[in-house]
Motif scaffolding. Sequence first.
Motif, PDB file in Angstrom:
ATOM      1  N   ASP A   5     -16.922  62.542  11.943  1.00 59.39           N
ATOM      2  CA  ASP A   5     -16.395  61.216  11.589  1.00 59.39           C
ATOM      3  C   ASP A   5     -15.776  60.533  12.798  1.00 59.39           C
ATOM      4  O   ASP A   5     -15.849  59.313  12.935  1.00 59.39           O
ATOM      5  CB  ASP A   5     -15.328  61.329  10.483  1.00 59.39           C
ATOM      6  CG  ASP A   5     -15.919  61.329   9.090  1.00 59.39           C
ATOM      7  OD1 ASP A   5     -17.016  60.781   8.902  1.00 59.39           O
ATOM      8  OD2 ASP A   5     -15.267  61.878   8.186  1.00 59.39           O
ATOM      9  N   SER A   6     -15.163  61.313  13.667  1.00 63.32           N
ATOM     10  CA  SER A   6     -14.511  60.747  14.850  1.00 63.32           C
ATOM     11  C   SER A   6     -15.492  60.479  15.985  1.00 63.32           C
ATOM     12  O   SER A   6     -15.287  59.567  16.779  1.00 63.32           O
ATOM     13  CB  SER A   6     -13.419  61.693  15.355  1.00 63.32           C
ATOM     14  OG  SER A   6     -12.436  61.860  14.364  1.00 63.32           O
ATOM     15  N   PHE A   8     -18.870  59.790  15.645  1.00 60.97           N
ATOM     16  CA  PHE A   8     -19.964  58.871  15.310  1.00 60.97           C
ATOM     17  C   PHE A   8     -19.535  57.842  14.279  1.00 60.97           C
ATOM     18  O   PHE A   8     -18.784  58.150  13.360  1.00 60.97           O
ATOM     19  CB  PHE A   8     -21.168  59.659  14.767  1.00 60.97           C
ATOM     20  CG  PHE A   8     -21.717  60.657  15.738  1.00 60.97           C
ATOM     21  CD1 PHE A   8     -22.497  60.247  16.810  1.00 60.97           C
ATOM     22  CD2 PHE A   8     -21.431  62.001  15.604  1.00 60.97           C
ATOM     23  CE1 PHE A   8     -22.993  61.163  17.717  1.00 60.97           C
ATOM     24  CE2 PHE A   8     -21.917  62.929  16.503  1.00 60.97           C
ATOM     25  CZ  PHE A   8     -22.704  62.512  17.568  1.00 60.97           C
ATOM     26  N   ASP A   9     -20.056  56.624  14.426  1.00 62.51           N
ATOM     27  CA  ASP A   9     -19.790  55.563  13.455  1.00 62.51           C
ATOM     28  C   ASP A   9     -20.445  55.867  12.112  1.00 62.51           C
ATOM     29  O   ASP A   9     -19.958  55.468  11.071  1.00 62.51           O
ATOM     30  CB  ASP A   9     -20.302  54.214  13.967  1.00 62.51           C
ATOM     31  CG  ASP A   9     -19.538  53.735  15.176  1.00 62.51           C
ATOM     32  OD1 ASP A   9     -18.349  54.089  15.312  1.00 62.51           O
ATOM     33  OD2 ASP A   9     -20.120  53.006  15.993  1.00 62.51           O
ATOM     34  N   ARG A  10     -21.599  56.538  12.178  1.00 64.42           N
ATOM     35  CA  ARG A  10     -22.279  56.934  10.944  1.00 64.42           C
ATOM     36  C   ARG A  10     -23.096  58.180  11.218  1.00 64.42           C
ATOM     37  O   ARG A  10     -23.512  58.436  12.343  1.00 64.42           O
ATOM     38  CB  ARG A  10     -23.154  55.819  10.400  1.00 64.42           C
ATOM     39  CG  ARG A  10     -24.359  55.565  11.222  1.00 64.42           C
ATOM     40  CD  ARG A  10     -25.253  54.496  10.622  1.00 64.42           C
ATOM     41  NE  ARG A  10     -26.107  54.053  11.706  1.00 64.42           N
ATOM     42  CZ  ARG A  10     -26.315  52.816  12.028  1.00 64.42           C
ATOM     43  NH1 ARG A  10     -25.774  51.856  11.338  1.00 64.42           N
ATOM     44  NH2 ARG A  10     -27.100  52.519  13.026  1.00 64.42           N
ATOM     45  N   ASN A  38     -18.488  58.691   6.676  1.00 65.61           N
ATOM     46  CA  ASN A  38     -19.525  57.807   7.209  1.00 65.61           C
ATOM     47  C   ASN A  38     -20.936  58.373   7.065  1.00 65.61           C
ATOM     48  O   ASN A  38     -21.811  58.055   7.837  1.00 65.61           O
ATOM     49  CB  ASN A  38     -19.228  57.512   8.679  1.00 65.61           C
ATOM     50  CG  ASN A  38     -19.144  58.769   9.536  1.00 65.61           C
ATOM     51  OD1 ASN A  38     -19.359  59.873   9.039  1.00 65.61           O
ATOM     52  ND2 ASN A  38     -18.835  58.611  10.788  1.00 65.61           N
ATOM     53  N   TRP A  72     -29.391  55.748  18.848  1.00 65.98           N
ATOM     54  CA  TRP A  72     -28.891  56.850  18.033  1.00 65.98           C
ATOM     55  C   TRP A  72     -28.908  58.147  18.824  1.00 65.98           C
ATOM     56  O   TRP A  72     -29.781  58.380  19.658  1.00 65.98           O
ATOM     57  CB  TRP A  72     -29.751  57.050  16.797  1.00 65.98           C
ATOM     58  CG  TRP A  72     -29.606  56.002  15.738  1.00 65.98           C
ATOM     59  CD1 TRP A  72     -28.922  54.831  15.815  1.00 65.98           C
ATOM     60  CD2 TRP A  72     -30.199  56.031  14.453  1.00 65.98           C
ATOM     61  NE1 TRP A  72     -29.037  54.125  14.650  1.00 65.98           N
ATOM     62  CE2 TRP A  72     -29.828  54.843  13.787  1.00 65.98           C
ATOM     63  CE3 TRP A  72     -31.015  56.932  13.790  1.00 65.98           C
ATOM     64  CZ2 TRP A  72     -30.226  54.547  12.496  1.00 65.98           C
ATOM     65  CZ3 TRP A  72     -31.420  56.635  12.506  1.00 65.98           C
ATOM     66  CH2 TRP A  72     -31.024  55.471  11.864  1.00 65.98           C
TER      67      TRP A  72
END
Length: 124
Positions: A5-6, A8-10, A38, A72
């Motif tokens: 979660d920290s 990557f944005d998703r 996310n 990505w």
Amino acid sequence: MRILDSLFDRLIVPAEVWAELVAPTHSPEASAILALANVRFDSAPASAMAQSGLLDAGEREVIAVAHGHPDWTVLLDESKARKEAAALGHHVAGTLGLLLEAKRRELLPAIRPLIESLLAKGFH
């Protein structure tokens, strides 16, 4: 898993990867993924998946889902899958790379115990 979660944005989990995590029994990793804020699930059409007999279905779908998204990061640990994804132009990271990045960002106080635990469980 919380470091994802920290970092990557998703986080996109392909259907084949999810199937590997929940079959034959619901793994602790599957529960941890469901708890991420996310996460989303996606799949690639069979026609978009590489037909390499060297990769399993989950690895092929990870690469296929990332196709068309050069920004990505593709998360793969198997050497053959990492090489194929990199050859297609994807930025590739694995478990050790994620741990190093989490340490660099001070999300983890130490990574040596985690690496030793992975090695003890047969991770290579």
